[in-house]
Scaffold this active site. Structure first.
Site, PDB file in Angstrom:
ATOM      1  N   LYS A 247      26.078  48.349 -46.995  1.00 29.18           N
ATOM      2  CA  LYS A 247      24.740  49.274 -46.895  1.00 29.18           C
ATOM      3  C   LYS A 247      24.725  49.650 -48.675  1.00 29.18           C
ATOM      4  O   LYS A 247      25.356  50.258 -49.113  1.00 29.18           O
ATOM      5  CB  LYS A 247      24.978  50.658 -46.222  1.00 29.18           C
TER       6      LYS A 247
ATOM      7  N   ASP B 209      22.657  44.689 -47.652  1.00 30.52           N
ATOM      8  CA  ASP B 209      21.304  45.043 -46.662  1.00 30.52           C
ATOM      9  C   ASP B 209      21.002  46.503 -47.528  1.00 30.52           C
ATOM     10  O   ASP B 209      21.588  47.503 -47.486  1.00 30.52           O
ATOM     11  CB  ASP B 209      21.702  45.478 -45.332  1.00 30.52           C
TER      12      ASP B 209
ATOM     13  N   GLU C 105      19.569  41.353 -47.550  1.00 29.96           N
ATOM     14  CA  GLU C 105      18.821  41.814 -46.518  1.00 29.96           C
ATOM     15  C   GLU C 105      17.890  42.881 -46.621  1.00 29.96           C
ATOM     16  O   GLU C 105      18.184  43.875 -47.386  1.00 29.96           O
ATOM     17  CB  GLU C 105      19.757  42.110 -45.530  1.00 29.96           C
TER      18      GLU C 105
ATOM     19  N   ASP D  58      14.683  42.001 -41.688  1.00 36.41           N
ATOM     20  CA  ASP D  58      14.899  43.084 -40.681  1.00 36.41           C
ATOM     21  C   ASP D  58      13.727  43.790 -40.423  1.00 36.41           C
ATOM     22  O   ASP D  58      12.856  43.840 -39.387  1.00 36.41           O
ATOM     23  CB  ASP D  58      16.197  43.808 -40.906  1.00 36.41           C
TER      24      ASP D  58
ATOM     25  N   LYS E 122      16.650  43.489 -33.353  1.00 39.52           N
ATOM     26  CA  LYS E 122      17.032  44.712 -32.513  1.00 39.52           C
ATOM     27  C   LYS E 122      16.185  44.814 -31.289  1.00 39.52           C
ATOM     28  O   LYS E 122      15.128  44.932 -31.452  1.00 39.52           O
ATOM     29  CB  LYS E 122      16.973  45.787 -33.542  1.00 39.52           C
TER      30      LYS E 122
HETATM   31 MG    MG Z   1      19.265  45.548 -41.488  1.00 39.86          MG
END
Ligand code: MG
Length: 367
Positions: A165, A193, A218, A241, A265
């Site tokens: 992250k 990401d 990402e 994403d 997702k």
């Molecule tokens: Mg992501």
């Protein structure tokens, strides 16, 4: 077969690590998850789960799942849960948008279809590819050394894929990427990401500063156009994403060559039916995928396992086992991580049995 009743349960899912932090100072310490139960006139019962990553990740929030079900549920009573295209058509006619609200119902109806046909959901979704599904571990945003230490620990537990992250201070993020990459093997995969957290010039600085590092980038920026600009100035493998929330966006990103991998997702797209549609399109177009959800516990992890296990291995980039991040188990039979891998159940449906004592009384009942 007819849907006779829809129930929803609210469960709190605390984290083993205490909290989960990502871009822009966002964090969650206890996830608020909704488990949906769909009952039928023949006694078959299916379950689904929707767990937003707090109210500030995607346009979704925990109480919104329940409010949306209150609106949507009455339109589904009397409909056949096995007719998933019809059911999704009905849901879209009754409630415009709000894909995450529909996701739990759709997953529960796949569970019922599987039980009614005696087949696991992954078989119904195309077949079981390979022995198991390789997992990644998301690494909460911390100081570089703390993240590197956590990666070493999760590597010892069997993971070989790590998603850092980042999306914070760019100089700190450069240090995070370098510190973690130095801890892992050349065959391990590392994803940075940013979860939309960098402005375009910050993203450009980061990708240039880590040009010599083997790392995937990402969703660096908020908008698709900013991400595309960064993508066109870097040779790092690139993942989209948050911006890819529909087939329209998937096709646009493919046409623009805007990504090498896309993150699908289940609740972002509105359930397993619509995620399968996107998944199958990605396979046809040659795009690898991270197959997962925003968050969840045992039921979500089971749904992810069936989605991922029914995807050709060369197109599976990663998936994750959310049930191992949280301290509460809501169902028996959910996939359990073994050496960095999980498998979809071979039992009919999702192969899970929710624990009534953990779920408690329903917070919503529609009949
Ligand atoms: Mg992501």
């Amino acid at each position: 077969m007819k849907i006779t009743r829809i129930l929803a349960y609210r469960v709190e899912l605390p984290l083993h690590e205490g909290s989960y932090k990502w871009s822009g100072g966002k964090s969650v310490s206890v996830f608020d998850s909704t488990i949906v139960r769909v009952e039928t006139d023949v006694g078959l019962v299916g379950h689904g789960e929707v767990c937003p990553l707090g109210p500030f990740y995607l346009p979704a929030y925990a109480e919104g799942v329940r409010a949306g079900l209150r609106e949507l549920g009455p339109h589904l009573i009397g409909w056949d849960p096995r007719e998933l295209a019809k059911l999704n058509h009905r849901m879209d006619a009754a409630l415009k948008g709000h894909p995450y609200v529909k996701s739990g119902v759709d997953i529960a109806c796949w569970d019922i279809l599987g039980q009614a046909s005696g087949l696991p959901v992954c078989v119904l979704m195309g077949g079981r590819f390979g022995e198991n599904v390789r997992l990644y571990r998301a690494i909460s945003q911390e100081e570089p050394e703390v993240m590197a230490k956590k990666v070493a620990g999760y590597r010892a537990a069997g993971y070989t894929r790590f998603q850092l992250k980042v999306g914070g201070d760019p100089d700190m993020d450069i240090a995070r990427i370098r510190a973690v990459r130095a801890m892992i093997q050349t065959t391990d995969r590392l994803v940075a990401d940013a979860n939309t957290g960098w402005t375009q010039h910050e993203a450009m600085r980061v990708v240039r500063a880590v040009r010599d590092v083997d790392v995937y980038i990402e969703q660096p920026c908020l908008t698709y156009e900013e991400c595309l600009a960064v993508r066109r100035h870097t040779d790092h493998p690139f993942v989209l994403d948050e911006n890819v929330d529909s087939l329209d966006m998937l096709l646009r990103a493919k046409a623009d060559l805007a990504m090498d991998v896309v993150n699908l997702k289940i609740s972002k797209l509105g359930g397993l039916t619509k995620t399968k549609q996107a998944r199958d399109l990605c396979v046809s177009m040659g795009i690898a995928m991270t197959l997962e959800d925003s968050w969840g516990g045992d039921v979500t992890t089971a749904a992810i396992a069936h989605l991922a296990h029914s995807t050709p291995e060369e197109f599976r980039f990663t998936s994750t086992d959310f049930n191992s991040y949280v301290t509460v188990s809501t169902a028996e039979g959910a996939p359990q991580r073994v050496n960095g891998f999980m498998s979809a159940s071979t039992a009919p449906g999702l192969g899970i049995q929710p624990k009534p004592a953990v779920l408690g009384p329903p917070v919503l009942e529609i009949s």
